[in-house]
Design an enzyme around this catalytic site. Structure first.
Site, mmCIF file in Angstrom:
data_model
loop_
_atom_site.group_PDB
_atom_site.id
_atom_site.type_symbol
_atom_site.label_atom_id
_atom_site.label_comp_id
_atom_site.label_asym_id
_atom_site.label_seq_id
_atom_site.Cartn_x
_atom_site.Cartn_y
_atom_site.Cartn_z
ATOM 1 C CG ASP A 1 3.937 1.494 -3.389
ATOM 2 O OD1 ASP A 1 4.885 1.355 -4.174
ATOM 3 O OD2 ASP A 1 2.915 0.790 -3.413
ATOM 4 C CE1 TYR A 2 5.710 11.178 -0.816
ATOM 5 C CE2 TYR A 2 3.338 11.004 -0.475
ATOM 6 C CZ TYR A 2 4.511 11.730 -0.404
ATOM 7 O OH TYR A 2 4.488 13.012 0.092
#
Length: 239
Positions: free
Chosen positions: A101-102
């Site tokens: 994820d970011y």
């Protein structure tokens, strides 16, 4: 003769799924003709072009990246955010195996070998991924046991996990622990803890199969050693 999307994958243009998108979008030509039908076959001896640029076969390469927070795990981003590929200035057209994820950091493998990527991501092989997680609240032993047995997340039930090195902060408000899972579903770790009302505050993947972050700082990368690539193949086939 091979399927066109597999040739694009082998050439390091994109993952097989992304290659299919390129074909459907009319961005691929074979011997001067636009090909939009999935399953169409070609050969490396044909003139194959993507966005009017001729592709060529590349040597297979394998990199381990210590992904920092603030990067997306893709080769390009519609919102013009920084991608993990921006951190690896190599000649080959590599892509990430799976994603982080970011706001998640840690071990991410990038390659131009589509078969290798598919083997590592195939759910039946149960390749271990180890994370350090900081969550809100105090994770009790009973909760850890339930998570380790498998959590019903609605659309699927997680495979058995391992949890260890559980520590509480000085104010007894948050918990840091290590968890090992064998899947990589979307937001899986976050969803597992959210099921028990624990929000994930920080998440880092320390290990992917047999490969860890030893010797790397955030943003650093290195080529995988030959024995590491072979061991990952073996783990994916016999996991």
């Amino acid at each position: 003769m091979e399927r066109l999307q597999k040739i694009l994958q082998k050439a390091g243009v994109a993952s097989r799924r992304k290659a299919e998108d390129l074909i459907k979008a009319g961005r691929v030509k074979v011997n001067g003709e636009v090909v939009t039908v999935l399953g169409s076959k070609a050969d490396f001896s044909d003139e194959i072009m993507v966005d009017n640029k001729k592709i060529k076969s590349e040597n297979k390469v394998y990199y381990l990246l210590y992904k920092p927070e603030g990067y997306v795990s893709t080769t390009d981003d519609q919102y013009n955010r920084l991608t993990v590929v921006d951190l690896i200035p190599v000649e080959e057209k590599v892509f990430p195996i799976g994603r982080l994820d970011y706001n998640t950091s840690g071990a991410l493998i990038l390659t131009n070998d589509g078969d290798f990527a598919n083997a590592l991501m195939h759910p039946k092989f149960k390749l271990e991924k180890q994370y350090t997680v900081k969550v809100s609240g105090l994770v009790r032993k009973e909760t850890s046991k339930l998570i380790c047995r498998g959590v019903d997340l609605g659309n699927f039930k997680t495979q058995p996990a391992k949890i260890f090195d559980v520590k509480y902060d000085d104010k007894k408000e948050n918990t840091t622990l290590t968890i090992v899972i064998t899947e990589g579903k979307y937001h899986q770790v976050k969803r597992m803890f959210a099921k028990f009302d624990h929000d994930v505050l920080r998440l880092k993947r320390d290990r992917y199969g047999c490969v860890d972050l030893k010797g790397l700082n955030k943003g650093d990368y290195r080529r995988l050693k030959i024995h590491e690539v072979k061991k990952l193949w073996n783990l994916s086939e016999n996991g």
